[in-house]
Enzyme design. Structure first.
Site, PDB file in Angstrom:
ATOM      1  N   ASP A  41       0.828  -1.208   0.000  1.00 28.35           N
ATOM      2  CA  ASP A  41       0.000   0.000   0.000  1.00 28.35           C
ATOM      3  C   ASP A  41       0.858   1.251   0.000  1.00 28.35           C
ATOM      4  OD1 ASP A  41      -2.282  -1.442   0.106  1.00 28.35           O
ATOM      5  OD2 ASP A  41      -2.785  -0.966   2.180  1.00 28.35           O
ATOM      6  N   LYS A  63      -4.217   3.088  -2.538  1.00 29.26           N
ATOM      7  CA  LYS A  63      -4.946   3.391  -1.300  1.00 29.26           C
ATOM      8  C   LYS A  63      -4.682   4.792  -0.782  1.00 29.26           C
ATOM      9  CE  LYS A  63      -7.090  -0.529  -0.151  1.00 29.26           C
ATOM     10  NZ  LYS A  63      -6.581  -1.646   0.582  1.00 29.26           N
ATOM     11  N   MET A 176      -7.154   9.097   9.669  1.00 26.46           N
ATOM     12  CA  MET A 176      -7.716   9.662   8.424  1.00 26.46           C
ATOM     13  C   MET A 176      -8.536  10.928   8.703  1.00 26.46           C
ATOM     14  SD  MET A 176      -8.809   6.057   6.643  1.00 26.46           S
ATOM     15  CE  MET A 176      -9.113   5.151   8.157  1.00 26.46           C
TER      16      MET A 176
HETATM   17  N1  SAH Z   1      -3.579   0.127   9.211  1.00 26.51           N
HETATM   18  C1  SAH Z   1      -3.036   1.439   9.513  1.00 26.51           C
HETATM   19  C2  SAH Z   1      -4.056   2.529   9.352  1.00 26.51           C
HETATM   20  C3  SAH Z   1      -4.587   2.690   7.955  1.00 26.51           C
HETATM   21  S1  SAH Z   1      -5.660   4.074   7.814  1.00 26.51           S
HETATM   22  C4  SAH Z   1      -2.486   1.430  10.944  1.00 26.51           C
HETATM   23  O1  SAH Z   1      -2.719   0.481  11.681  1.00 26.51           O
HETATM   24  O2  SAH Z   1      -1.793   2.391  11.301  1.00 26.51           O
HETATM   25  C5  SAH Z   1      -4.538   5.351   7.350  1.00 26.51           C
HETATM   26  C6  SAH Z   1      -4.371   6.366   8.457  1.00 26.51           C
HETATM   27  O3  SAH Z   1      -3.467   5.905   9.435  1.00 26.51           O
HETATM   28  C7  SAH Z   1      -3.798   7.683   7.992  1.00 26.51           C
HETATM   29  O4  SAH Z   1      -4.774   8.503   7.402  1.00 26.51           O
HETATM   30  C8  SAH Z   1      -3.318   8.242   9.310  1.00 26.51           C
HETATM   31  O5  SAH Z   1      -4.371   8.766  10.055  1.00 26.51           O
HETATM   32  C9  SAH Z   1      -2.811   7.008  10.026  1.00 26.51           C
HETATM   33  N2  SAH Z   1      -1.345   6.831   9.891  1.00 26.51           N
HETATM   34  C10 SAH Z   1      -0.715   5.781   9.358  1.00 26.51           C
HETATM   35  N3  SAH Z   1       0.626   5.926   9.457  1.00 26.51           N
HETATM   36  C11 SAH Z   1       0.835   7.107  10.077  1.00 26.51           C
HETATM   37  C12 SAH Z   1       1.996   7.818  10.468  1.00 26.51           C
HETATM   38  N4  SAH Z   1       3.229   7.347  10.248  1.00 26.51           N
HETATM   39  N5  SAH Z   1       1.837   9.005  11.087  1.00 26.51           N
HETATM   40  C13 SAH Z   1       0.609   9.499  11.321  1.00 26.51           C
HETATM   41  N6  SAH Z   1      -0.532   8.878  10.975  1.00 26.51           N
HETATM   42  C14 SAH Z   1      -0.417   7.686  10.364  1.00 26.51           C
END
Ligand code: SAH
Length: 258
Positions: A41, A63, A176
């Site tokens: 992704d 994505k 998000m």
């Molecule tokens: N499966 C992922 C989340 C997917 S949804 C998890 O467990 O983290 C995607 C959202 O995750 C983004 O819009 C943001 O809100 C958050 N996100 C993912 N990586 C991030 C990072 N390094 N820093 C800040 N927010 C993050």
């Protein structure tokens, strides 16, 4: 153990963590160096991708917001096809695959189609960001509960349990949420939290471009706009944000990305 399956192909649904490759689990690190095929992704960091077996086939599944390179059904079919060819497939997702990652949907398809799979949990953005931004998710003085919610806007508004979110003594983590930040803060105030309630937004947690902006429900939208933050960002609402000044340990660059 594999006798119920017709071939040795397997899909490993692997969490890549929030970005810093050192936050991969030992199992995730091993699988990404051994995979025949990697389906990844947008959120998987470049630093993690650099560890991938150079001989592996790499397939980008997209994505980003509003740009899904592969629709979910096609993606599910692709995983089934690759594993059906006897390949070791790593389906690599940002953070944890079962936290806002549609991992459950992908595995439902694999199970229905008789494909062998394993799930490798990852550090989700909430726990990764909490650690790297110096904001504990819980703390006995401030929050005894923590909720993870999605701020993804559907038809321009967030369909969330506002009375449940606008409570004291808990931390609310919004995934998000960047585009809905103003709406989120307004709704939390409208449902009873004070304008002065602490809130933070963290860009690119655990990556070299990490930036943390702290404020209140009244000020955070303006501060976030002024800071020109870029996705992915995570929003933290609750009194634990007050601990950031005391507990921060990552040196953040003040520069914005342009
Ligand atoms: N499966 C992922 C989340 C997917 S949804 C998890 O467990 O983290 C995607 C959202 O995750 C983004 O819009 C943001 O809100 C958050 N996100 C993912 N990586 C991030 C990072 N390094 N820093 C800040 N927010 C993050």
């Amino acid at each position: 153990m594999n006798s119920a399956y017709s071939n040795s192909g397997c899909v490993y649904l692997v969490g890549a963590g929030p970005g810093d490759p050192e936050l991969l689990t030992v199992k995730a690190a091993r699988l990404i160096t051994q995979a025949d095929v990697l389906v990844y992704d947008h959120l998987v960091s470049d630093a993690v991708m650099a560890l991938v077996n150079p001989a592996a086939e790499k397939i980008y599944a997209g994505k980003e917001r509003g740009n899904h390179a592969l629709p979910q059904e096609q993606l599910n079919d692709l995983l089934v096809k690759l594993a059906g060819q006897g390949k070791q497939v790593v389906r690599l997702k940002g953070g944890d695959p079962y936290t806002f990652g549609r991992g459950g949907e992908e595995v439902q398809t694999l199970r229905a189609r008789g494909i062998r799979f394993e799930v490798v949990p990852g550090i989700t953005a909430a726990t990764g960001v909490a650690a790297y931004a110096g904001i504990p998710l819980t703390h006995r003085d401030y929050a005894q509960a923590c909720m993870f919610v999605t701020g993804h806007l559907k038809d321009g508004s967030m369909n969330l349990d506002w009375p449940g979110l606008a409570r004291r003594r808990q931390t609310v983590i919004i995934y998000m949420g960047l585009h809905g930040l103003s709406h989120l803060c307004e709704q939390l105030i409208a449902h009873g939290l004070p304008e002065t309630w602490p809130a933070a937004i963290v860009q690119h947690g655990s990556l070299p471009t990490q930036r943390t902006v702290t404020g209140t429900l009244a000020t955070l939208p303006m501060l976030a706009t002024a800071a020109k933050l870029r996705a992915p960002t995570l929003i933290v609402v609750g009194e634990v944000v007050l601990l950031h000044d005391q507990l921060k340990w990552v040196i953040e660059s003040a520069e914005t990305l342009d």
